[in-house]
Structures are given as C-alpha cells and as structure tokens.
Design a protein around this motif. Structure first.
Motif, PDB file in Angstrom:
ATOM      1  N   ALA A  40      41.952  33.197  75.002  1.00  0.00           N
ATOM      2  CA  ALA A  40      40.701  33.832  75.447  1.00  0.00           C
ATOM      3  C   ALA A  40      40.817  34.235  76.924  1.00  0.00           C
ATOM      4  CB  ALA A  40      39.532  32.883  75.243  1.00  0.00           C
ATOM      5  N   ALA A  41      41.427  33.359  77.748  1.00  0.00           N
ATOM      6  CA  ALA A  41      41.621  33.669  79.163  1.00  0.00           C
ATOM      7  C   ALA A  41      42.602  34.826  79.332  1.00  0.00           C
ATOM      8  CB  ALA A  41      42.125  32.431  79.903  1.00  0.00           C
TER       9      ALA A  41
ATOM     10  N   ASP B  48      42.992  37.310  77.113  1.00  0.00           N
ATOM     11  CA  ASP B  48      42.271  38.530  76.703  1.00  0.00           C
ATOM     12  C   ASP B  48      41.302  39.009  77.782  1.00  0.00           C
ATOM     13  OD1 ASP B  48      43.606  38.536  74.304  1.00  0.00           O
ATOM     14  OD2 ASP B  48      42.013  37.481  73.219  1.00  0.00           O
ATOM     15  N   SER B  49      40.698  38.081  78.496  1.00  0.00           N
ATOM     16  CA  SER B  49      39.715  38.453  79.520  1.00  0.00           C
ATOM     17  C   SER B  49      40.361  38.894  80.826  1.00  0.00           C
ATOM     18  CB  SER B  49      38.783  37.277  79.799  1.00  0.00           C
ATOM     19  OG  SER B  49      39.493  36.217  80.454  1.00  0.00           O
TER      20      SER B  49
ATOM     21  N   GLU C  33      41.737  36.774  82.860  1.00  0.00           N
ATOM     22  CA  GLU C  33      41.732  35.630  83.783  1.00  0.00           C
ATOM     23  C   GLU C  33      43.137  35.052  83.951  1.00  0.00           C
ATOM     24  OE1 GLU C  33      40.004  31.021  83.914  1.00  0.00           O
ATOM     25  OE2 GLU C  33      39.274  32.442  82.407  1.00  0.00           O
TER      26      GLU C  33
END
Length: 386
Positions: free
Chosen positions: A324-325, A327-328, A330
């Motif tokens: 998720a990090a 994809d974002s 981050e």
C-alpha cells in the motif's frame, strides 16, 4: 605505515616503567591512546598473576602479528590463537594477552570482543571473514567521483549495524561536485538509504568536513571501509595529518583504483581515537546480518507491522501495508527491491551456516559494544565537567 618488530623498550612513545597492574585503569596508561580503558583493564585482570601483558593488535600477517604493549611495539607469534573457526582467529583491533618475555613471544589469547565487523567470503563454504574487532564507528567511504550505488551503501550499512558499531557514511571527493545544490541532492539521496546514520561530505583536497569527521571519531576506534578508489587512503592520511598510506589515482572510466592498502592497520589519530584502515572491498557479502538489514530498512519493517498477515511476504498478499505504501508513493520501489534482495541473500547464508552460534556471538559483541560506548560517554561527560 611500516611496522617492524622491536623490543618492548625501543618505542619512543613507550613508558617502560609503567606496569599494567599499577596503571591499568588510569587515563595515563601508555595504551590509553589505543583505546585502553577501565573495562578492558578489568577484563585483563585475571591474567596479571601469570606475568602476561595486554596489547592491541595493530596488524596481522601470516601467523604473526604486531602488537603495541605498554613497553612498545612487538612482533608475536599467533600459534595459540589459530582455531578452525574463521570468526575466532585473531584480528586487527583485538586486545591480546601477550607472553612478551619468551623467545619467541606469543599471543596466548585475546580478550572477549565488544564488536566485530564480519562479511561473507567468496568461498563456496559460505564462511565469515572478520575484518576488524572492537570497533566503535564504521566509516563507509563513498566516492562522489562516480555515480552513487545506493544498494551497495545499504549493503555496507547492514554489515555495520550487525557488527554493533555505529555507522557513518562519508562522501569523499566532494570537491568534484560543481555546486552546493548538487551536493545537497546527493547527500539527501544517501540519507534516504541510510536512516539514522549521519552522512558527511568531505574533501581531503580542500579540507572541507575533515574537522567534523575528526571530532566524530576522536572518542573511539573507527574502521574505514569502502571500494578501491573510494579515497580511503587519502582520507586516512588527511585524518592522520601526514602521508602515512600510499595513494594511487583512480581510473577515470569507473572511479576504481588498485588495492593501495593490502593489510588492515591500526593507526593512532592525532586528534584522539584510532583508525583501522582496510583494503578496498570488491565483494561485500552479507553474513547472518538479519538484524542489520532490518535496521537499514527500518521504515519497511515498521510498515510490515500493519500487514494483515504476520508472515506477509509483501508480494501480492491482501492487506499488505508495505505494498500500500508502495502504491501511494510513500515507499520508493528501489528501496523495497533492495530490501528483498538483501533478505534473500541473508537467508541463503543463514541456511548454510550455524546461525544459532553466530547469533550468540553477535549478541555478545553487541552487549559489550553497548557497555563500551556507555563507558566512553561517561568518560566524555567527566571530562566536560572538569
């Protein structure tokens, strides 16, 4: 630097009248410039009644080593400290228990290490090679004359953290970067690969950053690491204040140089502290460095705590906080790929070795390293109040 065998009384800086028993815990002890302190004195105390003397190993060479004692520099035989385990052989930086009265002189054993910098050898047996012992700071020299290899820096950092020493990244040849803005971007790039580590650009030519580096390493033992051509010998000479080590020019095409340093030498710095210079390392293999890898990629390990599954591999699992990090935006993809690569390599090494024994050794080194650094900080505090 040329080390030669000598009698205990031949060194001009030695104090033949001082004895380990009378001055072992004193700051005036002849070995204090080499890192001798009260903790080492206490560790050596059981050997005093046997007529043995302490000394620090400044170089190891084919079954013999040069050891500096309270009486001067001596060449001693290592016959009694050559076990089959390559991690237990005597090494530059060790504190030796020396039988200096015999002929030949012998190292009988060495004091338990506080820290040890270990890499994997290139042999198919996946053995570890110890590069330096009882190190407080691991200086990773990276040349700015060539394109930065952040993955290699992360590899060095993993080994440094695993050793129990405090890593420090020194960006050499900073004078070759044309402008301050560009230099700032390079420092930021390295800082992203080295969380919790100071990144210091220096120029041995202009002297920029050398005073800061000298102050940082003045309170302990440092080991200087890096590839051939990274400017390690030039940097060491700058810290020493004289041309002690031979320097050769790096190739323009790739910034690499020949091995100008062929042995690991321990040198006293004029501003305080000691420096272990090492040959250039072409191969930097991990060796049971799981906790070191975790420390280098602390942000990924922190993200992983929020993954849905405890055994998440961060590849395609649902509820993966790491992905998720990614994809974002981050988490940079390069960081995750480097993390995966070093984890896989380390797992292969651990599978081929006795990880439990190595782990116990490292725990002991780290415990002793923490004790040594605490003693060093306490000593600094005492001096500040005087």
């Amino acid at each position: 630097m040329s080390f030669s065998s000598s009698s205990p009384s031949s060194s001009p800086s030695a104090s033949p009248s001082a004895s380990p028993a009378s001055a072992a815990g004193s700051a005036a002890h002849p070995l204090a410039p080499y890192g001798w302190d009260e903790a080492w004195a206490a560790a050596f105390a059981p050997h005093l009644d046997r007529g043995l003397v302490p000394g620090r190993v400044v170089r190891v060479d084919r079954g013999q080593c040069d050891v500096v004692t309270a009486g001067g520099l001596v060449r001693v035989d290592t016959e009694f400290v050559t076990p089959n385990d390559p991690l237990r052989v005597i090494c530059t930086g060790d504190w030796a228990v020396v039988d200096a009265g015999g002929d030949p002189r012998y190292v009988r054993e060495y004091l338990p290490r506080r820290t040890a910098f270990v890499r994997s050898t290139s042999s198919k047996r996946s053995e570890g090679q110890i590069l330096a012992a009882n190190v407080d700071f691991a200086i990773i020299a990276v040349s700015l004359a060539v394109e930065l290899d952040l993955g290699r820096i992360e590899r060095f950092l993993a080994l440094a953290w695993e050793s129990g020493a405090q890593p420090l990244v020194v960006l050499t040849k900073a004078d070759l970067v044309p402008d301050a803005t560009g230099l700032g971007y390079l420092v930021q790039d390295v800082e992203t690969a080295a969380p919790g580590v100071q990144v210091l650009p220096v120029s041995a030519t202009d002297g920029d950053g050398l005073d800061v580096l000298g102050a940082l390493v003045s309170g302990g033992t440092s080991v200087l690491l890096g590839q051939s051509g990274a400017g390690k010998s030039t940097l060491a000479n700058a810290l020493l204040g004289e041309d002690v080590l031979t320097v050769q020019a790096a190739r323009d095409v790739d910034g690499k140089g020949r091995h100008t340093t062929t042995t690991r030498n321990l040198l006293v710095l004029p501003g305080g502290g000691v420096l272990i210079d090492t040959p250039g390392l072409r191969g930097v293999g991990l060796f049971d460095a799981g906790s070191g890898v975790g420390q280098v990629f602390a942000e990924i390990e922190e993200l992983a705590r929020d993954c849905r599954f405890l055994d998440c591999a961060h590849v395609a699992e649902p509820g993966c906080a790491v992905l998720a990090a990614l994809d974002s935006g981050e988490l940079p993809e390069r960081r995750l790929e480097s993390y995966r690569k070093l984890l896989r390599e380390n797992q292969r090494i651990v599978a081929k070795t006795d990880a439990r024994v190595r782990s116990e050794l490292r725990k002991e080194w780290k415990r002793r390293g923490a004790e040594g650094r605490a003693a060093m900080e306490a000593k600094r505090g005492t001096r500040a109040w005087r």
